[in-house]
Write a protein that holds these residues in place. Sequence first.
Motif, PDB file in Angstrom:
ATOM      1  N   MET A 162       0.832  -1.199   0.000  1.00 38.63           N
ATOM      2  CA  MET A 162       0.000   0.000   0.000  1.00 38.63           C
ATOM      3  C   MET A 162       0.873   1.258   0.000  1.00 38.63           C
ATOM      4  N   ALA A 163       2.001   1.213   0.717  1.00 39.74           N
ATOM      5  CA  ALA A 163       2.909   2.363   0.740  1.00 39.74           C
ATOM      6  C   ALA A 163       3.560   2.576  -0.619  1.00 39.74           C
ATOM      7  N   LEU A 164       3.837   1.496  -1.321  1.00 42.41           N
ATOM      8  CA  LEU A 164       4.402   1.624  -2.667  1.00 42.41           C
ATOM      9  C   LEU A 164       3.366   2.185  -3.631  1.00 42.41           C
ATOM     10  N   GLU A 165       2.147   1.705  -3.546  1.00 48.32           N
ATOM     11  CA  GLU A 165       1.073   2.194  -4.407  1.00 48.32           C
ATOM     12  C   GLU A 165       0.836   3.689  -4.193  1.00 48.32           C
ATOM     13  N   SER A 166       0.930   4.144  -2.943  1.00 42.57           N
ATOM     14  CA  SER A 166       0.666   5.556  -2.623  1.00 42.57           C
ATOM     15  C   SER A 166       1.894   6.447  -2.819  1.00 42.57           C
ATOM     16  N   LYS A 167       2.961   5.898  -3.357  1.00 41.54           N
ATOM     17  CA  LYS A 167       4.196   6.624  -3.679  1.00 41.54           C
ATOM     18  C   LYS A 167       4.976   7.073  -2.443  1.00 41.54           C
ATOM     19  N   ASP A 168       4.744   6.418  -1.314  1.00 39.25           N
ATOM     20  CA  ASP A 168       5.565   6.679  -0.143  1.00 39.25           C
ATOM     21  C   ASP A 168       6.874   5.892  -0.208  1.00 39.25           C
ATOM     22  N   LEU A 169       6.938   4.907  -1.096  1.00 39.43           N
ATOM     23  CA  LEU A 169       8.149   4.117  -1.345  1.00 39.43           C
ATOM     24  C   LEU A 169       8.450   4.145  -2.829  1.00 39.43           C
ATOM     25  N   ASP A 170       9.704   3.861  -3.160  1.00 31.58           N
ATOM     26  CA  ASP A 170      10.092   3.706  -4.563  1.00 31.58           C
ATOM     27  C   ASP A 170      10.054   2.249  -4.995  1.00 31.58           C
ATOM     28  N   ALA A 171      10.211   1.343  -4.027  1.00 30.13           N
ATOM     29  CA  ALA A 171      10.194  -0.089  -4.303  1.00 30.13           C
ATOM     30  C   ALA A 171       9.939  -0.814  -2.986  1.00 30.13           C
ATOM     31  N   ASN A 172       9.610  -2.100  -3.081  1.00 26.53           N
ATOM     32  CA  ASN A 172       9.619  -2.917  -1.874  1.00 26.53           C
ATOM     33  C   ASN A 172      10.235  -4.271  -2.189  1.00 26.53           C
ATOM     34  N   PHE A 173      10.570  -4.981  -1.113  1.00 25.07           N
ATOM     35  CA  PHE A 173      11.284  -6.250  -1.253  1.00 25.07           C
ATOM     36  C   PHE A 173      10.888  -7.123  -0.068  1.00 25.07           C
ATOM     37  N   PHE A 174       9.901  -8.019  -0.300  1.00 21.77           N
ATOM     38  CA  PHE A 174       9.458  -8.882   0.793  1.00 21.77           C
ATOM     39  C   PHE A 174       8.622 -10.062   0.329  1.00 21.77           C
ATOM     40  N   GLN A 175       8.192 -10.101  -0.956  1.00 23.95           N
ATOM     41  CA  GLN A 175       7.125 -10.999  -1.364  1.00 23.95           C
ATOM     42  C   GLN A 175       7.473 -11.822  -2.596  1.00 23.95           C
ATOM     43  N   TYR A 208       8.945 -20.169  -5.090  1.00 24.97           N
ATOM     44  CA  TYR A 208       8.457 -18.876  -4.619  1.00 24.97           C
ATOM     45  C   TYR A 208       9.601 -17.889  -4.390  1.00 24.97           C
ATOM     46  N   ALA A 209      10.189 -17.431  -5.477  1.00 25.46           N
ATOM     47  CA  ALA A 209      11.271 -16.449  -5.368  1.00 25.46           C
ATOM     48  C   ALA A 209      10.718 -15.117  -4.876  1.00 25.46           C
ATOM     49  N   ASN A 210      11.490 -14.442  -4.017  1.00 30.45           N
ATOM     50  CA  ASN A 210      11.124 -13.113  -3.524  1.00 30.45           C
ATOM     51  C   ASN A 210      11.650 -12.055  -4.495  1.00 30.45           C
ATOM     52  N   TYR A 211      10.795 -11.106  -4.837  1.00 27.73           N
ATOM     53  CA  TYR A 211      11.080 -10.120  -5.882  1.00 27.73           C
ATOM     54  C   TYR A 211      11.260  -8.710  -5.327  1.00 27.73           C
ATOM     55  N   VAL A 212      12.052  -7.933  -6.034  1.00 27.24           N
ATOM     56  CA  VAL A 212      11.978  -6.484  -5.909  1.00 27.24           C
ATOM     57  C   VAL A 212      10.745  -6.055  -6.703  1.00 27.24           C
ATOM     58  N   VAL A 213       9.879  -5.271  -6.060  1.00 32.29           N
ATOM     59  CA  VAL A 213       8.624  -4.852  -6.682  1.00 32.29           C
ATOM     60  C   VAL A 213       8.590  -3.331  -6.772  1.00 32.29           C
ATOM     61  N   VAL A 214       8.098  -2.817  -7.896  1.00 35.60           N
ATOM     62  CA  VAL A 214       8.016  -1.376  -8.140  1.00 35.60           C
ATOM     63  C   VAL A 214       6.624  -1.033  -8.664  1.00 35.60           C
ATOM     64  N   ARG A 215       6.358   0.247  -8.826  1.00 38.93           N
ATOM     65  CA  ARG A 215       5.107   0.647  -9.472  1.00 38.93           C
ATOM     66  C   ARG A 215       5.210   0.425 -10.979  1.00 38.93           C
ATOM     67  N   GLN A 216       4.102   0.067 -11.580  1.00 36.77           N
ATOM     68  CA  GLN A 216       4.068  -0.069 -13.028  1.00 36.77           C
ATOM     69  C   GLN A 216       4.490   1.245 -13.680  1.00 36.77           C
ATOM     70  N   GLY A 217       5.374   1.171 -14.641  1.00 34.81           N
ATOM     71  CA  GLY A 217       5.903   2.350 -15.303  1.00 34.81           C
ATOM     72  C   GLY A 217       7.259   2.772 -14.784  1.00 34.81           C
ATOM     73  N   ASP A 218       7.652   2.230 -13.616  1.00 33.37           N
ATOM     74  CA  ASP A 218       8.947   2.585 -13.029  1.00 33.37           C
ATOM     75  C   ASP A 218      10.019   1.521 -13.279  1.00 33.37           C
ATOM     76  N   GLU A 219       9.683   0.511 -14.070  1.00 30.53           N
ATOM     77  CA  GLU A 219      10.604  -0.615 -14.238  1.00 30.53           C
ATOM     78  C   GLU A 219      11.970  -0.210 -14.777  1.00 30.53           C
ATOM     79  N   ASN A 220      12.020   0.842 -15.584  1.00 28.67           N
ATOM     80  CA  ASN A 220      13.286   1.233 -16.217  1.00 28.67           C
ATOM     81  C   ASN A 220      13.970   2.416 -15.543  1.00 28.67           C
ATOM     82  N   ARG A 221      13.470   2.846 -14.390  1.00 24.18           N
ATOM     83  CA  ARG A 221      14.166   3.928 -13.684  1.00 24.18           C
ATOM     84  C   ARG A 221      15.595   3.501 -13.378  1.00 24.18           C
ATOM     85  N   PRO A 222      16.593   4.291 -13.748  1.00 23.99           N
ATOM     86  CA  PRO A 222      17.991   3.878 -13.590  1.00 23.99           C
ATOM     87  C   PRO A 222      18.360   3.489 -12.165  1.00 23.99           C
ATOM     88  N   GLU A 223      17.865   4.242 -11.183  1.00 26.36           N
ATOM     89  CA  GLU A 223      18.243   3.939  -9.804  1.00 26.36           C
ATOM     90  C   GLU A 223      17.646   2.617  -9.323  1.00 26.36           C
TER      91      GLU A 223
END
Length: 282
Positions: free
Chosen positions: A88-101, A238-253
């Motif tokens: 939810m924090a990633l969806e609301s743009k309080d995070l740039d990515a998450n890593f847990f799932q 069940y590999a754990n992924y770095v997850v981002v918002r759609q459209g941010d996949e190619n952000r250099p950072e």
Amino acid sequence: MQRRQLFSAAAAAAFAAVLSACGKKGGSDAASAAASSGAVAAAGTVTIKVGATPVPHGDLLKVAAPLLEKQGVKLQIVEFNDYVQPNMALESKDLDANFFQHKPYLDDFQKNHKTHLAALAPIHIEPMGIYGGKSKDLKSIPKGAKIAIPNDPTNGGRALLLLQSAGVLKLKNGGSIASTPADIVENPHSIKLQELEAAQVPRSLKDVDFAVINSNFALTVNLNPVKDSLFIEKDSPYANYVVVRQGDENRPELQKLVRALQSPEVKKYIEDNLKGAVVPAF
């Protein structure tokens, strides 16, 4: 933005450094963008906020942090102890990515919460295990034994599949990640399932006969999945992924974040310190 001729050469150079951080937006727009997509900490350095559960995700991010800093990316780790708020924090743009799932959890979460997230890259696998509480032997399960499992849909189904593999029960049509307790067709020990939030399952051990625990939460209570579990997943998908918002996949950072987490340094840390409880997925 355009440079104004009234600046001296020195001032123009300083102003250009600011411009390089702001991009092509105006001052107020740039400040808004920084808050949602990586704040500029200093000229040439970008800060990204990444949400994670503490172990092992937060630990792996700490290993990756100095690698990122060398590339001009400052990593701010925001720790969570549940599986809902990081998305939810990633969806609301309080995070740039998450890593847990893992991806099945993300797919189910998106379907139920209508979020707009994307699995960017796999980092590691955490085998799920069955642990002894009041009882210690899966071959001598007491009649009516209580077994705690995660209550979220994908990890709940995963736990049921693991109990089936251990010979505790049987599921309709062999079961799937979407299985629920209603799909149990054979229950020879009349076990009673106690469905809890995944983070609470390891803390229930003293009150139940057995518990099926995600490895990241097992590690937080000093349980070693390899040594302490009675039965553990083999070849977990069940590999754990770095997850981002759609459209941010190619952000250099964020691409740099993936490369740092898939680096030889992180792989060595996993192999040297987690010893089979966590397995690299790259």
